[in-house]
Design a protein around this motif. Structure first.
Motif: not given
Ligand code: ATR
Length: 287
Positions: A49, A69, A72, A74-76, A78, A80, A85
């Motif tokens: 992060k 990475h 994971r 993708m969570e951070y 804005d 996708i 996706r």
């Protein structure tokens, strides 16, 4: 020349020291005289992060993301991209005036390499070996091209079944799944037209490994390997000996990079320059 105007691109992963991406992108920037540089950062999982926040803080233009990475990260982000996706992984981030957008260029890179090598998957029978992250991106893109038949063969059959079901649902093409056994390979390769190894089998240092007995390769088949180190894997060497058209993993590596390069710079990537430095570096590496 690095100046106050120089834009930064990078790759993050762990481990990262063997990556060829800095070499490939810097050669391309230099060739075109673009004021960009590309560096590699080893980023531990618990720092992911912060690394993405750093991309915002330093206004880094582009980032590649590699093992471990890709999912994971993708969570951070804005935004996708829809393809990323659906594949469930991001390998390229574009910083668009502070908005971080995630893409996946692996599958498209593989498809370009396949087509450039003379293999158009449309209305062909395709056999995919593997059901991991790479297989996921590659099979998704190939399935969209409308093959006549597609089968995913994997050691852990449950993963092949899951991937085949997922692609079938998304693309609307019936994809089959089988366990990796010699008999299943024999049955499926009998009439296969394109075989793609999407596993890591055959990669340095295990250069004598292959999943496919040589006798099952037919001369009228196209065989592609996503492993690029060594450039000629045992699978490709034996396929060549059997008379098959072969496509090595360098093409996919170069094209996934070239697509990212074009997103960051807005300029057509010099793919021949990129390929040349990769091949030179791989030749110079001790296997
Ligand atoms: P990647 O992101 O590079 O695809 P991965 O997700 O770890 O990496 O997937 C590796 C693939 O190679 C898997 O399909 C794996 O098979 P399993 O799902 O059964 O683990 C396959 N693979 C790796 N080593 C293998 C081996 N020795 N024999 C057969 N398949 C192998």
């Amino acid at each position: 020349m690095i100046s106050a105007e120089t834009r930064l691109c990078c790759v993050i992963g762990d481990p990262i020291k063997h990556t060829l991406s800095p070499l490939m992108h810097n050669a391309a920037f230099e060739y075109l005289g673009l004021e960009f540089i590309y560096v590699a950062f080893r980023v531990k999982a618990d720092m992911l992060k912060k690394a993405v926040d750093g991309m915002r803080a330093f206004n880094i233009k582009g980032m590649n993301v590699t093992i471990p990475h890709k999912v994971r990260v993708m969570e951070y982000l804005d935004v996708i991209d829809e393809v990323a996706r659906e594949i469930g992984a991001v390998n390229t981030i574009v910083n668009d005036d502070g908005v971080l957008k995630g893409f996946n260029t692996d599958g498209e890179g593989a498809l370009k390499a396949l087509k450039e090598g003379g293999g158009d998957p449309k209305e062909k029978k395709i056999v995919i070996l593997g059901a991991g992250g790479a297989a996921r991106a590659v099979s998704y893109f190939i399935a969209r091209e409308g093959p006549s038949d597609m089968v995913i063969i994997n050691r852990t059959v449950e993963k092949a079944v899951r991937l085949a079901r997922c692609i079938s649902e998304k693309i609307g093409l019936e994809v089959r799944a089988k366990r990796l056994t010699v008999q299943n390979l024999k049955d499926e390769l009998e009439d296969a037209e394109i075989l793609i190894n999407c596993t890591s089998v055959g990669m340095t240092p295990n250069i004598n490994e292959t999943l496919v007995p040589k006798g099952l390769l037919r001369g009228d088949m196209i065989v592609m390997d996503i492993v690029y180190n060594p450039v000629e894997t045992r699978l490709l060497r034996e396929a060549k000996e059997r008379g098959c058209l072969t496509i090595d993993g360098v093409g996919m590596l170069v094209y996934q990079g070239a697509i990212a390069f074009e997103m960051w710079t807005g300029v057509r990537a010099p793919v021949d320059v990129m390929r040349e430095v990769i091949i030179k570096a791989l030749r110079g590496r001790r296997l």
